[in-house]
Scaffold this motif. Structure first.
Motif, PDB file in Angstrom:
ATOM      1  N   ALA A 149       0.834  -1.204   0.000  1.00  0.00           N
ATOM      2  CA  ALA A 149       0.000   0.000   0.000  1.00  0.00           C
ATOM      3  C   ALA A 149       0.868   1.252   0.000  1.00  0.00           C
ATOM      4  N   TYR A 150       1.947   1.238   0.785  1.00  0.00           N
ATOM      5  CA  TYR A 150       2.831   2.406   0.843  1.00  0.00           C
ATOM      6  C   TYR A 150       3.573   2.583  -0.481  1.00  0.00           C
ATOM      7  N   ALA A 151       4.065   1.469  -1.044  1.00  0.00           N
ATOM      8  CA  ALA A 151       4.824   1.546  -2.295  1.00  0.00           C
ATOM      9  C   ALA A 151       3.967   2.080  -3.434  1.00  0.00           C
ATOM     10  N   ARG A 152       2.735   1.607  -3.501  1.00  0.00           N
ATOM     11  CA  ARG A 152       1.887   1.995  -4.630  1.00  0.00           C
ATOM     12  C   ARG A 152       1.211   3.345  -4.403  1.00  0.00           C
ATOM     13  N   ASN A 153       0.648   3.546  -3.230  1.00  0.00           N
ATOM     14  CA  ASN A 153      -0.210   4.713  -3.000  1.00  0.00           C
ATOM     15  C   ASN A 153       0.529   5.949  -2.508  1.00  0.00           C
ATOM     16  N   ILE A 355       6.421   2.058   9.077  1.00  0.00           N
ATOM     17  CA  ILE A 355       7.107   2.175   7.789  1.00  0.00           C
ATOM     18  C   ILE A 355       8.382   2.972   8.057  1.00  0.00           C
ATOM     19  N   VAL A 356       9.526   2.400   7.654  1.00  0.00           N
ATOM     20  CA  VAL A 356      10.838   2.954   8.030  1.00  0.00           C
ATOM     21  C   VAL A 356      11.689   3.116   6.780  1.00  0.00           C
ATOM     22  N   THR A 357      12.505   4.171   6.749  1.00  0.00           N
ATOM     23  CA  THR A 357      13.463   4.356   5.656  1.00  0.00           C
ATOM     24  C   THR A 357      14.868   4.507   6.228  1.00  0.00           C
ATOM     25  N   VAL A 358      15.875   4.502   5.338  1.00  0.00           N
ATOM     26  CA  VAL A 358      17.256   4.785   5.722  1.00  0.00           C
ATOM     27  C   VAL A 358      17.565   6.213   5.306  1.00  0.00           C
ATOM     28  N   ARG A 359      17.912   7.031   6.292  1.00  0.00           N
ATOM     29  CA  ARG A 359      18.185   8.455   6.056  1.00  0.00           C
ATOM     30  C   ARG A 359      19.402   8.855   6.879  1.00  0.00           C
ATOM     31  N   ASP A 360      20.408   9.439   6.223  1.00  0.00           N
ATOM     32  CA  ASP A 360      21.645   9.866   6.900  1.00  0.00           C
ATOM     33  C   ASP A 360      22.290   8.716   7.673  1.00  0.00           C
ATOM     34  N   GLY A 361      22.252   7.529   7.070  1.00  0.00           N
ATOM     35  CA  GLY A 361      22.894   6.380   7.677  1.00  0.00           C
ATOM     36  C   GLY A 361      22.168   5.778   8.856  1.00  0.00           C
ATOM     37  N   GLN A 362      20.919   6.188   9.085  1.00  0.00           N
ATOM     38  CA  GLN A 362      20.138   5.693  10.218  1.00  0.00           C
ATOM     39  C   GLN A 362      18.745   5.290   9.757  1.00  0.00           C
ATOM     40  N   PHE A 363      18.097   4.424  10.542  1.00  0.00           N
ATOM     41  CA  PHE A 363      16.694   4.113  10.303  1.00  0.00           C
ATOM     42  C   PHE A 363      15.829   5.267  10.799  1.00  0.00           C
ATOM     43  N   SER A 364      14.878   5.679   9.972  1.00  0.00           N
ATOM     44  CA  SER A 364      14.011   6.801  10.313  1.00  0.00           C
ATOM     45  C   SER A 364      12.562   6.428  10.006  1.00  0.00           C
ATOM     46  N   THR A 365      11.677   6.563  11.005  1.00  0.00           N
ATOM     47  CA  THR A 365      10.274   6.210  10.838  1.00  0.00           C
ATOM     48  C   THR A 365       9.556   7.270  10.017  1.00  0.00           C
ATOM     49  N   ILE A 366       8.802   6.817   9.000  1.00  0.00           N
ATOM     50  CA  ILE A 366       8.085   7.764   8.141  1.00  0.00           C
ATOM     51  C   ILE A 366       6.594   7.454   8.064  1.00  0.00           C
ATOM     52  N   GLY A 367       6.152   6.402   8.733  1.00  0.00           N
ATOM     53  CA  GLY A 367       4.729   6.077   8.690  1.00  0.00           C
ATOM     54  C   GLY A 367       4.353   5.107   9.788  1.00  0.00           C
ATOM     55  N   LEU A 368       3.078   5.096  10.158  1.00  0.00           N
ATOM     56  CA  LEU A 368       2.557   4.211  11.195  1.00  0.00           C
ATOM     57  C   LEU A 368       1.217   3.677  10.747  1.00  0.00           C
TER      58      LEU A 368
END
Length: 378
Positions: A149-153, A355-368
């Motif tokens: 859902a996150y990838a598509r929407n 939902i988590v991404t890699v940002r500045d060499g760290q895991f960063s939460t971007i969605g719940l």
């Protein structure tokens, strides 16, 4: 007063005079080999939980004793490790750390009436079943669908290729299935599924050539952290800019240590957030760093919570294995270090998904995504 101190005070208030005999608890997971990061971090989380509970007076005055075995990441070694633990009289086993190992070990545990409590098994093959199995990680059908859902929407990805490790097929193939089903429901296309075995030597050049020809805007990597990094490096070296997507398996601190700029923007779905700002998680993370000298990962946190769930059940049974499953499932809401969770009558967990991404060499939460009572999806 810190959250951990408060937890110890609460546990201490529940402790009563007992006979003082230790209550043996097993831990069985991969402690050596390619996938040992998830097992070692899980063992450490379980150790920390046992230490905290014992410092607070144990279970009705009786300390927990954690007995650890390496399950070797093979079905035969998992069965042998659990046999040793059961022969030592453990009341339950915290483990296993991958779905394939749990599926291999569960028949023996069920025959012996010993409960398996897995921190990180997420195969849907064990969902909605009355058995000797409890988990604290959501069934991966929910992970797969939420990532799709996150990838598509949200990311507006339309064309995805999947690369899937098949030695742990009970996890990886089901995760891929639920992702692809949902992705196509939302109007996306799964162009190709490329299987491989982590146990084999892989020449990635033909795979990269095929990916270049397909030119997807997303690549789903369902594999351990070491393979995710290798694939990411090969994908970027091939000039592909597709967004990298993954589930819980690759989400470890080693991914960040081994990886580099190739990981930037990768998207993961899991019940855990390394940047969780809650007081409970911050206190747990600090305690873990003091004890082990590094940052906990999802395996550490969920192993800690597995022991918390077990302790809640043992208080009801007076430290006995008899009636333990009924004492644990269903449960009242349990305030863990990642968040509040509950276990249903089948031993399946309900909790939030990040939902988590890699940002500045760290895991960063971007969605719940808010947790919902588990029901089996088609």
């Amino acid at each position: 007063m810190t959250i951990i101190s408060a937890l110890l005070l609460i546990l201490s208030s529940l402790a009563a005079c007992g006979d003082g005999r230790p209550i043996p608890v097993g831990f069985s997971g991969q402690l050596t080999g390619k996938m040992s990061d998830i097992g070692v971090y899980g063992r450490n989380g379980a150790m920390l939980a046992v230490e905290h509970i014992n410092a607070a007076g144990g279970i009705n005055g009786r300390p927990l004793k954690l007995i650890v075995r390496d399950d070797g990441n093979t079905p035969e070694a998992a069965i042998a490790a659990d046999r040793e633990l059961m022969d030592l009289g453990v009341v339950a086993i915290i483990g296993h750390m991958t779905s394939s190992q749990t599926l291999a070990a569960l028949p023996q545990a069920a025959q012996e009436g010993v409960l398996l409590i897995s921190p990180t098994t997420s195969t849907p093959q064990l969902s909605g079943i009355k058995d000797n199995f409890v988990r604290v990680l959501m069934d991966n059908q929910y992970h797969g669908r939420e990532l799709a859902a996150y990838a598509r929407n949200v990311l507006d990805l339309r064309r995805v290729v999947s690369i899937v490790e098949t030695d742990n097929a009970s996890y990886s193939k089901t995760f891929e299935k639920y992702f692809s089903n949902a992705f196509e429901e939302y109007g996306g296309i799964l162009l190709r599924s490329i299987p491989y075995s982590a146990a084999a030597a892989i020449d990635w050049k033909p795979v990269m050539a095929e990916l270049s020809g397909l030119n997807p805007d997303g690549i789903l990597l369902t594999c351990p952290a070491q393979d995710f990094v290798t694939l990411a490096q090969n994908i970027r070296s091939a000039g592909l800019t597709a967004r990298l997507l993954s589930g819980a398996w690759a989400y470890t601190e080693n991914l960040l240590h081994w990886g580099g700029n190739e990981l930037k923007g990768s998207i993961f779905v899991i019940d855990f957030a390394a940047d969780n700002p809650s007081p409970e998680y911050v206190a747990f993370s600090n305690a873990y760093k003091r004890r082990f000298g590094n940052t906990p990962n999802f395996a550490s946190a969920f192993a800690y919570e597995s022991v918390l769930a077990l302790a809640a059940g043992l208080r009801k049974t007076g430290g006995s294995a008899q009636g333990l499953l009924e004492a644990m499932a269903p449960s009242e809401p349990i305030k863990g270090v990642v968040g509040t969770f509950s276990i249903d009558q089948f031993g399946d967990v309900n909790r939030d998904i990040f939902i988590v991404t890699v940002r500045d060499g760290q895991f960063s939460t971007i969605g719940l995504r808010q947790g919902q009572p588990q029901e089996r999806l088609p």
